[in-house]
Design an enzyme around this catalytic site. Structure first.
Site, PDB file in Angstrom:
ATOM      1  N   SER A 167      -3.147  64.579  28.696  1.00  0.00           N
ATOM      2  CA  SER A 167      -4.359  65.078  28.038  1.00  0.00           C
ATOM      3  C   SER A 167      -5.182  63.890  27.557  1.00  0.00           C
ATOM      4  CB  SER A 167      -3.988  66.028  26.890  1.00  0.00           C
ATOM      5  OG  SER A 167      -5.146  66.623  26.328  1.00  0.00           O
ATOM      6  N   HIS A 193      -5.726  67.844  31.213  1.00  0.00           N
ATOM      7  CA  HIS A 193      -6.703  68.677  30.509  1.00  0.00           C
ATOM      8  C   HIS A 193      -8.107  68.126  30.747  1.00  0.00           C
ATOM      9  CE1 HIS A 193      -3.334  69.784  27.415  1.00  0.00           C
ATOM     10  NE2 HIS A 193      -3.203  70.425  28.567  1.00  0.00           N
ATOM     11  N   ASP A 290       1.318  70.941  24.526  1.00  0.00           N
ATOM     12  CA  ASP A 290       1.351  71.517  25.867  1.00  0.00           C
ATOM     13  C   ASP A 290       2.252  70.682  26.775  1.00  0.00           C
ATOM     14  OD1 ASP A 290       0.678  73.257  27.959  1.00  0.00           O
ATOM     15  OD2 ASP A 290      -0.951  71.936  28.623  1.00  0.00           O
TER      16      ASP A 290
END
Length: 347
Positions: A167, A193, A290
């Site tokens: 991310s 992401h 995540d």
């Protein structure tokens, strides 16, 4: 309580005023200066010493990328770019991330929904920036230094799939990691992401710069050695088996952990296909959790797992949660991950 400080840099006064209102709606933040161009911004930074800066992509007088390259070695700080979602805007934003920008917020298109979304995204990114490992800006060579190549030994890959989640800070981390990968590596699937438009350009930039084939994944593509498949923005990426072969699986099912693509969805697809024991799972820099639980599921089914260590993470969030869960088999600095993959490839 002392507030965190920001300067806002944008050539449009109305935009600066809007951003200031958004920021100061959070009682923990205050805007201590506004600038219409990089020259004004430089003087403000010297005078005010802000913790964070928001920066428009298109700036008069000096290219934003040049400004970042000049500024950050002297005044390392998190810089949040404001960019349009157009192809040009996305391309410049990716250049800014490679130059050291912390993250970006997509400019609203004027609808009430887009305004709310942009405001929430900005406030979230500001709070994330407090966890930013600023030393990465002071010493960018750490991100670019690669381990010595082992030219006299060929790696035998028993593991057939490499799965990577990342991310915030991931665009730079992925470039560093993939620059050491060659065409002998098994297929690599990545959930980073990133919104639509950005993933297409990101894949294209990597493909043009690196020695392996990198592409934005499409549905039902057969997984091939020496290929990297990046999850498209706003879609999940997974693995599916059709007949005796394994293919990509692209879906737009609901977000997981607030993300689409989600790292957990990618990791869990390997457990659902019962190929965890044939895989290496890697979790890189990023805010939140995540991928952590998905990595744990992979590990319990025989996957060898790697977490980027704290010292080389831009944001030690996702790898930290994964490590604390017991999901990480090996905790490794970014520039040692490919060597670690080679070391464990035949296990």
């Amino acid at each position: 309580m002392k507030k965190h400080t920001v300067i806002v840099v944008d050539d449009q006064k109305t935009v600066r005023s809007m951003i200031k209102r958004w920021i100061e709606s959070d009682p923990n933040w205050e805007v201590i200066g506004e600038a219409a161009n990089p020259y004004e911004a430089r003087d403000l930074i010297v005078e005010k010493q802000p913790e964070v800066m928001t920066l428009d992509v298109h700036m008069p007088g000096m290219d934003g990328i040049v400004f970042l390259k000049k500024l950050l070695p002297q005044y390392p700080m998190p810089v949040i770019m404001f960019s349009s979602s157009t192809t040009e805007g996305a391309n410049i934003t990716l250049e800014a991330l490679e130059a050291g920008a912390f993250d970006y917020v997509t400019k609203p298109i004027g609808t009430p929904e887009s305004l709310v979304e942009a405001k929430e995204d900005l406030l979230s990114k500001l709070n994330e920036s407090l966890y930013y490992n600023v030393t990465k800006l002071s010493f960018p060579s750490k991100l670019e230094t690669h381990s010595p190549q082992k030219t006299n030994s060929k790696t035998t890959f028993k593991r057939k799939f490499i799965l990577i989640g990342s991310s915030t800070g991931g665009t730079t981390a992925l470039r560093t990691l993939l620059s050491e990968v060659d065409e002998t590596f098994p297929p690599i699937l990545i959930a980073q992401h990133m919104p639509e438009n950005f993933t297409t350009l990101f894949a294209q930039r990597l493909n043009s710069d690196l020695k392996i084939h990198v592409k934005e994944a499409k549905d039902k593509e057969i997984l091939q050695t020496g290929h990297v498949y990046i999850a498209p923005g706003n879609y999940h990426l997974g693995i599916q088996k059709i007949g005796n072969e394994y293919y990509t699986q692209i879906s737009q099912s609901e977000k997981k952990n607030g993300h689409r693509p989600s790292v957990d969805v990618l990791f869990e697809s390997a457990t659902e296909q019962d190929i965890a024991g044939d895989s290496i799972g890697i979790i890189l820099t990023g805010m939140g959790s995540d991928g952590a639980f998905g990595l744990l599921k992979l590990k319990t089914q025989g996957c060898l797992t790697i977490g980027q260590n704290k010292e080389t993470c831009v944001v030690y969030g996702m790898p930290k949660v994964a490590y604390e869960l017991g999901a990480v088999t090996y905790q490794v600095p970014l520039n040692g991950i490919v060597d670690k993959i080679k070391d464990i490839a035949s296990l």
